[in-house]
Enzyme design. Structure first.
Site, PDB file in Angstrom:
ATOM      1  CG  HIS A 119      -1.844   1.214   1.221  1.00 19.87           C
ATOM      2  ND1 HIS A 119      -3.107   1.193   0.675  1.00 19.87           N
ATOM      3  CD2 HIS A 119      -1.656   2.471   1.699  1.00 19.87           C
ATOM      4  CE1 HIS A 119      -3.676   2.374   0.823  1.00 19.87           C
ATOM      5  NE2 HIS A 119      -2.816   3.179   1.440  1.00 19.87           N
ATOM      6  CB  CYS A 120       2.069   3.366  -2.602  1.00 21.28           C
ATOM      7  SG  CYS A 120       3.172   4.782  -2.865  1.00 21.28           S
ATOM      8  N   PRO A 121       1.236   5.161   0.344  1.00 23.85           N
ATOM      9  CG  PRO A 121       2.493   6.071   2.082  1.00 23.85           C
ATOM     10  CD  PRO A 121       2.350   4.833   1.251  1.00 23.85           C
TER      11      PRO A 121
END
Length: 265
Positions: A119-121
């Protein structure tokens, strides 16, 4: 395949995404204002250089928007599982739903994603089977745009001829040194970070290993694909036409015999 828009309700993710967009907007506004347009108007640089910068900027923001809004491979609530494929599915112990093997449950998004990498913020989205190619394009074009910006900043300092027609009262001219220093700092930061991320992502794709699997203490049935890199990347990008690997405007179509077989969902 239809184009599906996917949004993640996460204030922290929106903040990180806004920061990335702000860096892109800063360089897209000030670099042409301070360097490209003034030197082009006086004949110091060709029109092709201006066009190439805006083309790199366009591809970069397109990859960012699409990677952040594309469905990464979210599993439906009631997937259809053919009897012949049941051995490739398992039960998620968090959402109590069946999912294909090598899927992962994202606690931030609240659902399972097929072959989730992480999951890439910075894009406020998961990187999974359906948008991994867009994330790879984003890393690539961010490097291109950052390097382009750094080269222009360097040329402005040491190579370009002095401008003869300047509007001394303009904000950009009065603060040119400070604005270019900020641009250089952001360019170095983005180029260094994205180069490392791009290498990590490319290595993971070629070895058929996700970031989550790399961080695990053990990996079952995961290893080097042992196949040509052209075939591996073709399955990620959804096409065997290498030129289309660099185009973020198209719709990806999964290829048969992929690294992660497209199961019925």
């Amino acid at each position: 395949m239809k184009l599906r828009v996917h949004f993640v309700v996460d204030p922290m993710g929106w903040f990180c995404l806004s920061m990335v967009f702000g860096v892109w907007l800063y360089n897209t506004v000030f670099i042409p204002t301070l360097i490209l347009f003034p030197h082009y108007s006086e004949g110091h640089i060709p029109c092709a250089l201006v066009a190439c910068y805006y083309l790199a900027s366009l591809f970069c923001i397109t990859a960012l928007v699409r990677a952040s809004t594309a469905d990464p491979g979210r599993l439906p609530q009631d997937p259809h599982i053919p009897h012949s494929e049941r051995e490739h599915w398992e039960l998620c112990n968090k959402c109590n739903l069946m999912r294909p093997k090598r899927s992962h449950h994202c606690s931030r998004c609240g659902h399972c994603v097929r072959r989730m990498d992480h999951h890439c913020p910075w894009i406020n989205n998961c990187v999974g089977e359906d948008n991994h190619w867009l994330f790879l394009q984003l890393c690539f074009y961010t490097q291109v745009l950052s390097l382009f910006t750094l080269l222009l900043d360097f040329c402005q300092y040491y190579y370009f001829h002095p401008l003869t027609h300047l509007q001394q009262e303009g904000f950009g001219v009065r603060h040119e040194l400070a604005l270019l220093r900020v641009s250089t700092f952001m360019g170095l930061l983005m180029f260094g970070g994205m180069s490392s991320l791009f290498y990590t992502q490319l290595t993971g794709i070629l070895t058929d290993t996700t970031t989550i699997e790399k961080m695990s203490y053990f990996k079952s049935d995961v290893g080097s694909s042992g196949r040509p890199w052209q075939q591996t990347l073709s399955e990620v990008f959804g096409t065997r036409w290498k030129l289309l690997w660099f185009v973020p405007f198209r719709i990806r179509q999964p290829l048969g015999g992929a690294l992660y077989p497209r199961l019925h969902v």
